[in-house]
Write a protein that holds these residues in place. Structure first.
Motif, mmCIF file in Angstrom:
data_model
loop_
_atom_site.group_PDB
_atom_site.id
_atom_site.type_symbol
_atom_site.label_atom_id
_atom_site.label_comp_id
_atom_site.label_asym_id
_atom_site.label_seq_id
_atom_site.Cartn_x
_atom_site.Cartn_y
_atom_site.Cartn_z
ATOM 1 N N UNK A 14 0.805 -1.210 0.000
ATOM 2 C CA UNK A 14 0.000 0.000 0.000
ATOM 3 C C UNK A 14 0.841 1.265 0.000
ATOM 4 N N UNK A 15 0.176 2.380 0.075
ATOM 5 C CA UNK A 15 0.857 3.675 0.020
ATOM 6 C C UNK A 15 1.218 4.221 1.394
ATOM 7 N N UNK A 16 0.761 3.540 2.447
ATOM 8 C CA UNK A 16 1.036 3.981 3.813
ATOM 9 C C UNK A 16 2.031 3.029 4.490
ATOM 10 N N UNK A 17 3.174 3.582 4.892
ATOM 11 C CA UNK A 17 4.146 2.759 5.608
ATOM 12 C C UNK A 17 3.794 2.649 7.089
ATOM 13 N N UNK A 18 3.171 3.659 7.638
ATOM 14 C CA UNK A 18 2.784 3.706 9.048
ATOM 15 C C UNK A 18 3.982 3.435 9.962
ATOM 16 N N UNK A 19 4.958 4.326 9.965
ATOM 17 C CA UNK A 19 6.209 4.092 10.699
ATOM 18 C C UNK A 19 6.048 3.904 12.200
ATOM 19 N N UNK A 20 4.969 4.447 12.776
ATOM 20 C CA UNK A 20 4.791 4.337 14.224
ATOM 21 C C UNK A 20 3.939 3.136 14.629
ATOM 22 N N UNK A 21 3.554 2.338 13.660
ATOM 23 C CA UNK A 21 2.753 1.143 13.947
ATOM 24 C C UNK A 21 3.666 0.018 14.428
ATOM 25 N N UNK A 22 3.221 -0.740 15.421
ATOM 26 C CA UNK A 22 4.013 -1.862 15.928
ATOM 27 C C UNK A 22 4.199 -2.899 14.829
ATOM 28 N N UNK A 23 5.418 -3.349 14.651
ATOM 29 C CA UNK A 23 5.709 -4.346 13.626
ATOM 30 C C UNK A 23 5.251 -5.719 14.109
ATOM 31 N N UNK A 24 4.793 -6.568 13.206
ATOM 32 C CA UNK A 24 4.382 -7.923 13.574
ATOM 33 C C UNK A 24 5.572 -8.866 13.479
#
Length: 339
Positions: free
Chosen positions: A248-258
């Protein structure tokens, strides 16, 4: 580093106790007083915190000698099995004297270190009592630890919330390699979550990439990087194919990685570093394989076969998050595979 163990521990212990061992090898001679400039500096300036970090790193060395640390308030104790110390020297005369060494030290040589101002004092448990090192013994001991060229440590990394933590050694290894840092100067937050942005930053540092001030770094498919501190690092790793699992176009850098995202990125990093993964192909034995992103399967298999990830009760939990401590262990073990 642990080549100092016999000379620096058993020899000093015998010397301090005043007991004579009949079958002593030449390796048991206390180190000479003449040091290189680098070693002399370490002997004069090494601190209690430095020594603690050195031993934490040494716990992970795979040289047949198991070092365990018991951390107590106001000091720490290092224990090293006598049998392993003697076997590591491959000296028949030492093996013949095993009973004498065991009588003197017990099953394991024990060293206790206690802070003293900016330095420390050292004791060894021998002949049923703690015996303090003299200045000459202490200097010889430090010289053996730091080696001929000295032992350079990164300043800081004295995290109060990792003392005695199961991942402390891994955290210290990554800290010394300038891959990971704390939340503050004295706090690591081992149970905190790893974000996508943090994952990228740590892999970027481990890969040895550098930022070029003249480069634009705008050729990214992600549109949410404008105000992100690690935007340039994301662009570089994306162009290397390391971040393909983030769609997608959103990396969401502050989202917890799985866990599966982490596995994919580390797997891609290993391949980027030239690690041969062909011999590690095969089906995953995790019971929840059907829940895994197919794109991450190869990397999860690789990390499992290398013994880097084990899962829990047969499951990998691919959609679950992971803590900073868990990541430190996984990434440190992955880096060890590149040595």
């Amino acid at each position: 580093m642990k080549k100092w163990l016999f000379a620096g521990v058993l020899s000093i212990g015998v010397f301090a106790s005043g007991v004579t061992i009949q079958a002593q090898a030449t390796e048991t001679t206390i180190a000479p007083k003449v040091y290189t400039a680098a070693v002399a500096k370490e002997v004069a300036t090494i601190t209690y915190q430095d020594l603690y970090k050195i031993f934490k790193i040494a716990e992970l060395e795979d040289d047949g000698i198991q070092t365990t640390m018991d951390t107590k308030k106001g000091h720490f104790i290092v224990k090293m099995p006598i049998a392993a110390l003697i076997d590591a020297e491959d000296d028949d005369s030492l093996k013949e004297a095993y009973a004498e060494y065991e009588k003197l030290f017990g099953k394991a040589a024990q060293l206790k270190f206690t802070p003293k101002g900016n330095s420390f004092y050292a004791e060894i448990y021998t002949a049923g009592q703690w015996v303090k090192f003299g200045e000459e013994e202490k200097a010889a001991f430090i010289a053996e630890i730091v080696g001929e060229d000295g032992f350079e440590l990164r300043a800081g990394g004295n995290f109060k919330d990792t003392i005695g933590h199961w991942a402390e050694s891994y955290i210290q290894v990554l800290y010394q390699a300038e891959i990971i840092g704390g939340i503050t100067e004295t706090t690591f937050d081992p149970n905190g979550k790893v974000t996508r942005g943090q994952l990228v930053a740590m892999v970027f540092r481990a890969a040895g990439f550098e930022l070029d001030d003249d480069e634009d770094y705008t050729s990214s498919s992600y549109t949410d990087l404008t105000n992100f501190w690690g935007a340039k690092e994301v662009v570089i790793l994306e162009n290397q194919g390391v971040l393909s699992i983030f769609k997608g176009s959103q990396f969401e850098p502050n989202k917890a990685v799985t866990r599966e995202e982490m596995a994919y990125v580390i797997g891609q990093f290993l391949e980027l570093e030239g690690f041969d993964t062909d011999a590690l192909q095969g089906n995953s034995t995790f019971k929840d394989v059907q829940k895994m992103n197919p794109e991450a399967l190869k990397s999860i298999n690789i990390l499992q076969k290398l013994g880097i990830v084990e899962g829990e009760k047969g499951n990998f939990n691919p959609k679950g998050e992971l803590t900073r401590a868990q990541f430190a262990k996984i990434f440190a073990l992955a880096l060890f595979e590149l040595d």
